[in-house]
Design a protein around this motif. Structure first.
Motif, PDB file in Angstrom:
ATOM      1  N   SER A 174      -5.704  30.414   9.034  1.00  0.00           N
ATOM      2  CA  SER A 174      -4.454  31.191   8.252  1.00  0.00           C
ATOM      3  C   SER A 174      -4.920  31.460   6.823  1.00  0.00           C
ATOM      4  O   SER A 174      -5.552  30.401   6.370  1.00  0.00           O
ATOM      5  CB  SER A 174      -2.957  30.418   8.565  1.00  0.00           C
ATOM      6  OG  SER A 174      -2.494  30.799   9.619  1.00  0.00           O
ATOM      7  N   SER A 175      -4.540  32.483   6.325  1.00  0.00           N
ATOM      8  CA  SER A 175      -4.928  32.694   4.744  1.00  0.00           C
ATOM      9  C   SER A 175      -4.074  31.819   3.906  1.00  0.00           C
ATOM     10  O   SER A 175      -4.388  31.776   2.817  1.00  0.00           O
ATOM     11  CB  SER A 175      -4.909  33.989   4.500  1.00  0.00           C
ATOM     12  OG  SER A 175      -3.457  34.590   4.781  1.00  0.00           O
ATOM     13  N   SER A 176      -2.797  31.536   4.343  1.00  0.00           N
ATOM     14  CA  SER A 176      -1.906  30.557   3.398  1.00  0.00           C
ATOM     15  C   SER A 176      -1.150  29.737   4.329  1.00  0.00           C
ATOM     16  O   SER A 176      -1.020  29.487   5.545  1.00  0.00           O
ATOM     17  CB  SER A 176      -1.009  31.720   2.659  1.00  0.00           C
ATOM     18  OG  SER A 176      -0.076  32.059   3.446  1.00  0.00           O
ATOM     19  N   GLU A 177      -0.235  28.981   3.561  1.00  0.00           N
ATOM     20  CA  GLU A 177       0.637  28.270   4.303  1.00  0.00           C
ATOM     21  C   GLU A 177       1.978  28.938   4.986  1.00  0.00           C
ATOM     22  O   GLU A 177       2.315  28.157   5.800  1.00  0.00           O
ATOM     23  CB  GLU A 177       1.538  27.354   3.182  1.00  0.00           C
ATOM     24  CG  GLU A 177       0.872  26.156   2.501  1.00  0.00           C
ATOM     25  CD  GLU A 177       1.441  25.275   1.620  1.00  0.00           C
ATOM     26  OE1 GLU A 177       2.518  25.406   1.523  1.00  0.00           O
ATOM     27  OE2 GLU A 177       0.783  24.232   0.972  1.00  0.00           O
ATOM     28  N   ASP A 178       2.041  30.138   4.958  1.00  0.00           N
ATOM     29  CA  ASP A 178       2.737  30.878   5.874  1.00  0.00           C
ATOM     30  C   ASP A 178       2.301  30.880   7.388  1.00  0.00           C
ATOM     31  O   ASP A 178       3.225  31.132   8.280  1.00  0.00           O
ATOM     32  CB  ASP A 178       2.976  32.112   5.292  1.00  0.00           C
ATOM     33  CG  ASP A 178       3.520  32.712   4.301  1.00  0.00           C
ATOM     34  OD1 ASP A 178       4.057  31.529   3.785  1.00  0.00           O
ATOM     35  OD2 ASP A 178       3.595  33.714   3.528  1.00  0.00           O
ATOM     36  N   ASP A 179       1.152  30.647   7.394  1.00  0.00           N
ATOM     37  CA  ASP A 179       0.202  30.292   8.860  1.00  0.00           C
ATOM     38  C   ASP A 179       0.612  31.571   9.576  1.00  0.00           C
ATOM     39  O   ASP A 179       0.925  31.525  10.690  1.00  0.00           O
ATOM     40  CB  ASP A 179       0.936  29.224   9.521  1.00  0.00           C
ATOM     41  CG  ASP A 179       0.097  28.645  10.661  1.00  0.00           C
ATOM     42  OD1 ASP A 179      -1.035  29.051  10.840  1.00  0.00           O
ATOM     43  OD2 ASP A 179       0.606  27.745  11.449  1.00  0.00           O
ATOM     44  N   SER A 180       0.313  32.666   9.164  1.00  0.00           N
ATOM     45  CA  SER A 180       0.222  33.955   9.988  1.00  0.00           C
ATOM     46  C   SER A 180      -0.867  34.024  11.071  1.00  0.00           C
ATOM     47  O   SER A 180      -0.659  35.014  12.013  1.00  0.00           O
ATOM     48  CB  SER A 180       0.181  35.104   9.023  1.00  0.00           C
ATOM     49  OG  SER A 180      -1.087  35.201   8.327  1.00  0.00           O
ATOM     50  N   ALA A 181      -1.848  32.986  11.082  1.00  0.00           N
ATOM     51  CA  ALA A 181      -2.705  33.077  12.244  1.00  0.00           C
ATOM     52  C   ALA A 181      -2.296  32.017  13.305  1.00  0.00           C
ATOM     53  O   ALA A 181      -2.841  31.836  14.191  1.00  0.00           O
ATOM     54  CB  ALA A 181      -4.135  32.888  11.583  1.00  0.00           C
ATOM     55  N   PHE A 182      -1.014  31.760  13.050  1.00  0.00           N
ATOM     56  CA  PHE A 182      -0.537  30.701  14.057  1.00  0.00           C
ATOM     57  C   PHE A 182      -1.484  29.363  14.343  1.00  0.00           C
ATOM     58  O   PHE A 182      -1.862  29.010  15.578  1.00  0.00           O
ATOM     59  CB  PHE A 182      -0.210  31.318  15.378  1.00  0.00           C
ATOM     60  CG  PHE A 182       0.694  32.626  15.116  1.00  0.00           C
ATOM     61  CD1 PHE A 182       1.612  32.759  14.287  1.00  0.00           C
ATOM     62  CD2 PHE A 182       0.241  33.656  15.872  1.00  0.00           C
ATOM     63  CE1 PHE A 182       2.307  33.908  14.073  1.00  0.00           C
ATOM     64  CE2 PHE A 182       0.630  35.009  15.605  1.00  0.00           C
ATOM     65  CZ  PHE A 182       1.810  35.063  14.547  1.00  0.00           C
ATOM     66  N   ALA A 183      -1.592  28.687  13.342  1.00  0.00           N
ATOM     67  CA  ALA A 183      -2.715  27.545  13.547  1.00  0.00           C
ATOM     68  C   ALA A 183      -2.114  26.623  14.351  1.00  0.00           C
ATOM     69  O   ALA A 183      -2.648  25.808  15.145  1.00  0.00           O
ATOM     70  CB  ALA A 183      -3.176  26.965  12.051  1.00  0.00           C
ATOM     71  N   PHE A 184      -0.594  26.356  14.239  1.00  0.00           N
ATOM     72  CA  PHE A 184      -0.087  25.447  14.886  1.00  0.00           C
ATOM     73  C   PHE A 184      -0.078  25.306  16.518  1.00  0.00           C
ATOM     74  O   PHE A 184       0.078  24.468  17.369  1.00  0.00           O
ATOM     75  CB  PHE A 184       1.461  25.488  14.548  1.00  0.00           C
ATOM     76  CG  PHE A 184       2.373  26.635  15.027  1.00  0.00           C
ATOM     77  CD1 PHE A 184       3.102  26.568  16.034  1.00  0.00           C
ATOM     78  CD2 PHE A 184       2.170  27.877  14.406  1.00  0.00           C
ATOM     79  CE1 PHE A 184       3.548  27.709  16.758  1.00  0.00           C
ATOM     80  CE2 PHE A 184       2.880  29.004  14.961  1.00  0.00           C
ATOM     81  CZ  PHE A 184       3.686  28.877  16.077  1.00  0.00           C
ATOM     82  N   MET A 185      -0.665  26.559  16.979  1.00  0.00           N
ATOM     83  CA  MET A 185      -0.626  26.584  18.502  1.00  0.00           C
ATOM     84  C   MET A 185      -1.991  26.806  19.174  1.00  0.00           C
ATOM     85  O   MET A 185      -2.326  27.333  20.186  1.00  0.00           O
ATOM     86  CB  MET A 185       0.264  27.783  19.087  1.00  0.00           C
ATOM     87  CG  MET A 185       0.115  29.146  18.189  1.00  0.00           C
ATOM     88  SD  MET A 185       0.067  30.907  19.104  1.00  0.00           S
ATOM     89  CE  MET A 185      -1.671  30.621  19.878  1.00  0.00           C
ATOM     90  N   HIS A 186      -2.998  26.360  18.309  1.00  0.00           N
ATOM     91  CA  HIS A 186      -4.280  26.240  18.573  1.00  0.00           C
ATOM     92  C   HIS A 186      -4.908  25.025  18.739  1.00  0.00           C
ATOM     93  O   HIS A 186      -4.425  24.032  18.286  1.00  0.00           O
ATOM     94  CB  HIS A 186      -5.284  27.218  17.408  1.00  0.00           C
ATOM     95  CG  HIS A 186      -5.057  28.684  17.615  1.00  0.00           C
ATOM     96  ND1 HIS A 186      -3.943  29.138  17.154  1.00  0.00           N
ATOM     97  CD2 HIS A 186      -6.045  29.486  18.008  1.00  0.00           C
ATOM     98  CE1 HIS A 186      -3.993  30.493  17.334  1.00  0.00           C
ATOM     99  NE2 HIS A 186      -5.366  30.506  17.736  1.00  0.00           N
ATOM    100  N   ASP A 187      -6.149  24.940  19.440  1.00  0.00           N
ATOM    101  CA  ASP A 187      -6.913  23.747  19.731  1.00  0.00           C
ATOM    102  C   ASP A 187      -7.442  22.968  18.409  1.00  0.00           C
ATOM    103  O   ASP A 187      -7.150  22.086  18.192  1.00  0.00           O
ATOM    104  CB  ASP A 187      -8.301  23.851  20.568  1.00  0.00           C
ATOM    105  CG  ASP A 187      -7.799  24.326  22.056  1.00  0.00           C
ATOM    106  OD1 ASP A 187      -6.978  23.643  22.648  1.00  0.00           O
ATOM    107  OD2 ASP A 187      -7.922  25.511  22.516  1.00  0.00           O
ATOM    108  N   LEU A 188      -7.873  24.012  17.324  1.00  0.00           N
ATOM    109  CA  LEU A 188      -8.104  23.681  16.068  1.00  0.00           C
ATOM    110  C   LEU A 188      -7.559  24.699  15.162  1.00  0.00           C
ATOM    111  O   LEU A 188      -7.935  26.008  15.516  1.00  0.00           O
ATOM    112  CB  LEU A 188      -9.689  23.466  15.731  1.00  0.00           C
ATOM    113  CG  LEU A 188     -10.266  22.110  16.296  1.00  0.00           C
ATOM    114  CD1 LEU A 188     -11.855  22.090  15.934  1.00  0.00           C
ATOM    115  CD2 LEU A 188      -9.680  20.996  15.468  1.00  0.00           C
ATOM    116  N   GLY A 189      -6.763  24.010  14.253  1.00  0.00           N
ATOM    117  CA  GLY A 189      -6.194  25.320  13.286  1.00  0.00           C
ATOM    118  C   GLY A 189      -6.522  24.779  11.862  1.00  0.00           C
ATOM    119  O   GLY A 189      -6.545  23.634  11.435  1.00  0.00           O
ATOM    120  N   PHE A 190      -6.761  25.725  11.020  1.00  0.00           N
ATOM    121  CA  PHE A 190      -7.173  25.568   9.692  1.00  0.00           C
ATOM    122  C   PHE A 190      -6.243  26.455   8.470  1.00  0.00           C
ATOM    123  O   PHE A 190      -6.112  27.437   8.693  1.00  0.00           O
ATOM    124  CB  PHE A 190      -8.538  25.841   9.256  1.00  0.00           C
ATOM    125  CG  PHE A 190      -9.689  25.112   9.950  1.00  0.00           C
ATOM    126  CD1 PHE A 190     -10.138  23.847   9.761  1.00  0.00           C
ATOM    127  CD2 PHE A 190      -9.923  25.637  11.490  1.00  0.00           C
ATOM    128  CE1 PHE A 190     -10.924  23.334  10.370  1.00  0.00           C
ATOM    129  CE2 PHE A 190     -10.870  24.707  12.323  1.00  0.00           C
ATOM    130  CZ  PHE A 190     -11.317  23.578  11.717  1.00  0.00           C
TER     131      PHE A 190
END
Length: 702
Positions: A174-190
């Motif tokens: 994700s590009s910021s804390e807004d987590d628009s790439a949905f790191a929370f639902m991935h095997d690894l999120g950054f």
């Protein structure tokens, strides 16, 4: 296929494509087991469709970045080999459909001319690494995550540690804390972070692990609040090695990383990963950011007369976003169902070359983002997009619904997802037009429970299902509410509330929106309202729509169909003959040892060692199967081989098989150990082959 040897400059890619052509031929001749061939073609982006005899080809585009030249090549390939349609996925890939299996090698070769790969777009591999589409231009970002996403993609592409895992593995930045790439639902999120030490800015990431959707969503656990950027690839490699070794392989529905995290805990998984550090190819990995800087176009000022002032004003408010670079904006394009036809794509290419940077980003909401458009050129860009029907207001708003192909092409689709998407978008446009400004509520629709459209993390989600009503079956939608990101790598899964016949989906949406508009507190977001009222409240609200006693004949016909609904299971390829699985596994062991020798010769000792390790495991699995012993995880295979072959001297080793194999994570991956380990794997393979030959001879005599 012979022409590939001269047309492609990269010998590794050339070998991949020639190998695919060879394996297709062997499969047609009945010399490769169906499951093994399926695994191989999936790892090369070739996926069986619902329609027998044709394939979906998934094109892997790291973090959704695509140049105009690449988009042009994909359009040409779609016209030649598929249907002239490009389908954008939630993983920022492009899929094309109705491709002949026999033509996939040539198709792949043509894509590679413009550095486009199919490799590991499907299968039990590291899937496309996704990232926020605004990365590099996001005013909220600490730094551009694009080069880090690209580095992770490149490092694990063709990496031996992640070619045959128990299940797929997904990574997001994700590009910021807004987590628009949905790191929370991935095997690894950054999630990017910076800190200041001795007056110097240090880049790093908040790291989360073990998230996933599907039938049992699980939100990720935190690893650390700050991991230096030169540690993210070593850490990811260590995690993948553990997942490869201990991951479930028999129960496919329990084989994702999230189940391992739930079983042993994130803390234990991190401990196991740390124990792999000695064996890693790189203890640190520096990532260059220079080569990924976007070239800002030197555009002329372009003028145009606005033909639809109201639509233009709506578009400016909903589809145009300020960049962190002064005087430039980004423009979001709504792509209904993620489908864009090649003639439109080619006209869009011309516009991008004229008025934007040559860096289009596909979004995880199935849209497109144009970057570095000058503010003065917005009227011109709007008019040109409007001619292409690509200026629809409401980008990533409630009106911009995400959906997978569902029963249109997917083997796993249960009910139609694309038709209901179009119907719900009509409801919003005609009955709730102001909701094009609402970016709080997200609607996502999948054709089955597997969540390709990410319905399980939507404010309002639907997935395809069916309902048995007396002796008939109706297409249905499972309604889910209350999901989505909460920021900084955290999120919540949506609750399953009720199942309704599919044709009642539009009324579900009307009832939800009317209730929210009537009863919510001023400023209360939809998920806040859902949490305040509770699941039972919404079940009671929608229960009349789920009542099967009030069904009408139309409820038994799916969206955009005319015939009564019936559940169908897609038919895959069939090898047509029985295959000696033991011989196949031993042959694969031989191939892995050949790869080990090639890597050793190239002085890539870590890869050589891992190929030798994989050969150990494949050989042991072959021997266990030869004795009708069921196998599962790699760790289990190693233990079972000791118990069933070494303990009773069926195969004699100078130490236990476990001690022999697990030297892999007790030694630095240097030349001396690599030579020793490969030799031991070859000797073991020979002993296993001798045992198998004796076994077959005994059966022949009997």
């Amino acid at each position: 296929m012979q022409s590939f040897r001269t047309e492609l400059e990269n010998p590794v890619v050339e070998k991949d494509i020639l190998d695919l052509e060879k394996k297709i031929r062997l499969f047609r001749e009945g010399k490769i087991d169906d499951e093994k061939f399926r695994s191989l073609r999936l790892a090369r982006g070739v996926y069986g469709q619902r329609q027998q005899g044709v394939q979906m080809v998934r094109i892997k585009l790291p973090y959704g970045k695509i140049s105009t030249q690449q988009l042009s090549k994909i359009s040409d390939v779609s016209d030649e080999y598929a249907t002239g349609n490009l389908h954008i996925t939630t993983r920022q890939d492009i899929q094309i459909h109705f491709v002949s299996l026999d033509r996939t090698p040539q198709l792949w070769a043509e894509l590679e001319e413009d550095d486009i790969t199919l490799r590991e777009a499907c299968g039990n591999t590291v899937r496309n690494v996704t990232a926020s589409a605004m990365a590099g231009i996001d005013p909220k970002e600490p730094f551009d995550v694009s080069p880090y996403a690209h580095a992770v993609f490149a490092y694990f592409l063709r990496n031996p540690i992640c070619q045959e895992m128990g299940r797929k593995f997904k990574i997001a930045f994700s590009s910021s804390e807004d987590d628009s790439a949905f790191a929370f639902m991935h095997d690894l999120g950054f999630i990017p972070k910076v800190k200041i030490e001795n007056g110097i800015e240090i880049r790093g990431f908040r790291v989360v692990i073990g998230g996933g959707l599907g039938s049992q969503p699980y939100m990720s656990d935190a690893v650390t609040d700050f991991m230096p950027v030169n540690q993210i690839i070593p850490f990811a490699e260590a995690v993948l090695r553990i997942f490869d070794r201990y991951g479930e392989r028999n129960k496919r529905h329990k084989a994702r990383m999230k189940y391992m995290v739930q079983e042993i805990g994130a803390e234990e998984l991190i401990r196991l990963a740390e124990a792999e550090r000695l064996a890693l190819k790189n203890k640190t990995f520096e990532i260059s950011t220079f080569e990924h800087e976007t070239v800002i176009p030197n555009q002329e000022i372009l003028s145009a007369e606005i033909s639809n002032p109201l639509k233009y004003e709506q578009w400016l408010k909903t589809n145009v976003f300020p960049q962190k670079q002064p005087d430039f904006v980004a423009i979001g394009l709504r792509i209904q169902n993620g489908d864009i036809k090649t003639p439109i794509a080619r006209q869009l290419i011309h516009l991008v070359k004229t008025a934007a940077a040559d860096d289009i980003r596909l979004t995880n909401t199935q849209g497109m983002l144009l970057k570095f458009v000058r503010e003065e050129n917005l009227p011109y860009v709007f008019e040109e997009l409007n001619k292409l029907n690509l200026a629809e207001p409401g980008f990533e708003s409630m009106a911009d619904i995400t959906s997978c192909p569902g029963t249109d092409t997917c083997n796993l689709g249960i009910s139609n997802s694309t038709g209901i998407t179009r119907e719900l978008e009509k409801v919003i446009k005609n009955e709730f037009p102001d909701l094009i400004y609402n970016t709080d509520i997200k609607i996502k629709i999948s054709g089955c429970i597997n969540s390709c459209a990410q319905h399980a993390m939507a404010s309002i989600g639907f997935h395809g299902s069916s309902m048995k009503i007396d002796k008939m079956v109706a297409p249905a939608l499972q309604v889910l509410l209350g999901g989505g990101p909460t920021g900084n790598g955290a999120g919540v899964a949506a609750d399953k509330v009720i199942k309704v016949p599919s044709k009642r989906g539009p009324q579900v949406l009307r009832d939800l929106l009317h209730d929210y508009q009537t009863n919510s507190i001023e400023g209360e977001l939809f998920n806040q309202y859902y949490n305040r009222q509770g699941k039972i409240y919404f079940y009671d609200l929608l229960n009349p729509l789920g009542d099967t006693k009030t069904v009408k004949p139309d409820d038994f016909i799916d969206w955009e169909h005319s015939e009564p609904y019936k559940t169908e299971i897609g038919v895959g390829e069939c090898a047509g003959v029985m295959i000696d699985l033991v011989a196949t596994l031993l042959l694969e062991s031989e191939e892995k040892l050949d790869n080990a020798d090639a890597s050793f010769k190239a002085q890539d000792f870590a890869d050589a060692i891992y190929y030798a390790y994989s050969a150990f495991v494949h050989t042991a699995k072959a021997m266990l199967i030869s004795e009708n012993i069921k196998t599962n995880t790699q760790a289990g295979i190693i233990t079972d081989f000791d118990q069933n072959f070494v303990a009773n001297n069926k195969i004699e080793l100078h130490l236990s098989f476990e001690d022999l194999v697990y030297q892999i994570n007790q030694q630095e991956p240097g030349e001396e150990f690599a030579a020793y380990y490969i030799e031991q794997s070859k000797l073991f393979k020979q002993k296993a082959a001798d045992f198998r030959n004796a076994q077959l001879l005994e059966k022949t005599i009997i």
